[in-house]
Design a protein around this motif. Structure first.
Motif, PDB file in Angstrom:
ATOM      1  N   ASN A  52       0.829  -1.209   0.000  1.00  0.00           N
ATOM      2  CA  ASN A  52       0.000   0.000   0.000  1.00  0.00           C
ATOM      3  C   ASN A  52       0.862   1.256   0.000  1.00  0.00           C
ATOM      4  N   THR A  55       2.444   1.723  -3.408  1.00  0.00           N
ATOM      5  CA  THR A  55       1.406   2.144  -4.355  1.00  0.00           C
ATOM      6  C   THR A  55       1.072   3.618  -4.164  1.00  0.00           C
ATOM      7  N   SER A  56       0.982   4.065  -2.919  1.00  0.00           N
ATOM      8  CA  SER A  56       0.720   5.492  -2.650  1.00  0.00           C
ATOM      9  C   SER A  56       1.786   6.371  -3.298  1.00  0.00           C
ATOM     10  N   HIS A 121     -11.911   3.462   5.052  1.00  0.00           N
ATOM     11  CA  HIS A 121     -10.998   2.667   4.223  1.00  0.00           C
ATOM     12  C   HIS A 121     -11.750   1.497   3.570  1.00  0.00           C
ATOM     13  N   TRP A 158      -8.349   6.084  -4.610  1.00  0.00           N
ATOM     14  CA  TRP A 158      -7.300   5.047  -4.554  1.00  0.00           C
ATOM     15  C   TRP A 158      -6.166   5.489  -3.645  1.00  0.00           C
ATOM     16  N   LEU A 159      -5.759   6.742  -3.760  1.00  0.00           N
ATOM     17  CA  LEU A 159      -4.698   7.258  -2.901  1.00  0.00           C
ATOM     18  C   LEU A 159      -5.127   7.208  -1.433  1.00  0.00           C
ATOM     19  N   TYR A 160      -6.346   7.600  -1.142  1.00  0.00           N
ATOM     20  CA  TYR A 160      -6.852   7.551   0.237  1.00  0.00           C
ATOM     21  C   TYR A 160      -6.847   6.123   0.769  1.00  0.00           C
ATOM     22  N   THR A 162      -4.996   3.568  -0.194  1.00  0.00           N
ATOM     23  CA  THR A 162      -3.642   3.050   0.035  1.00  0.00           C
ATOM     24  C   THR A 162      -2.993   3.689   1.265  1.00  0.00           C
ATOM     25  N   VAL A 163      -3.183   4.973   1.449  1.00  0.00           N
ATOM     26  CA  VAL A 163      -2.601   5.652   2.616  1.00  0.00           C
ATOM     27  C   VAL A 163      -3.266   5.164   3.900  1.00  0.00           C
TER      28      VAL A 163
END
Length: 178
Positions: A52, A55-56, A121, A158-160, A162-163
């Motif tokens: 994750n 990926t971020s 999430h 997607w960014l949220y 992964t973070v």
């Protein structure tokens, strides 16, 4: 405007894949706890957090390059991010197929924060798969206008996801008992 039959086929395939993955993840919560857990399984949560996290970073770098019109680099970074997310999904399903359940302590003062982050999430993770796959498909097939429209949603979600995946791991990992 006539729709390309190949586009319809691939969009339907994306929806089917997304639905199957969603149902598979839902079924994981119904599996009984395994009598024995292979040693490698205890390393999967940290692997998931690393995947994750990478990926971020790839998503942010990809955004940087597309803003500078470096489409080739943007494309490679996003394909890599999708591949890492697929590995994450396999690892996640493997880990949870053993029925491992870890709870954040009820009396912990950060429990409401943890539950909010975890809930958002999970909800957004359920939504993001078809968005990412459609974004990828439209980008790879040079449907740039449609790609831009959907990435306005898929990129931040997607960014949220992964973070917050990394944050959830960092918050729950002290309570793992294998």
């Amino acid at each position: 405007m006539k729709t390309n039959p190949a586009h319809k086929f691939y969009l339907r395939l994306i929806y089917v894949i997304s639905a199957v993955v969603f149902l598979l993840v839902l079924l994981l919560s119904r599996l009984p706890k395994a009598e024995s857990i292979p040693p490698f399984v205890k390393f999967l949560p940290v692997l998931n957090a690393v995947l994750n996290g990478i990926t971020s970073v790839l998503l942010l770098i990809s955004y940087y390059f597309i803003r500078r019109k470096k489409v080739h680099i943007h494309k490679r970074l996003n394909i890599t991010a999708v591949a890492l997310s697929a590995v994450f999904l396999l690892s996640y399903v493997t880990f949870h197929s053993f029925g491992i359940e870890t709870r954040f302590p009820a009396d912990h003062p950060l429990r409401p924060v943890y539950l909010f982050i975890l809930s958002s999430h999970i909800l957004l993770a359920a939504i993001v798969l078809p968005l990412v796959l459609i974004s990828l498909y439209r980008g790879l097939t040079s449907q740039i206008t449609l790609h831009r429209k959907i990435t306005r949603w898929s990129f931040p979600i997607w960014l949220y996801v992964t973070v917050t995946g990394v944050i959830v791991y960092l918050m729950i990992s002290p309570y793992y008992r294998f």
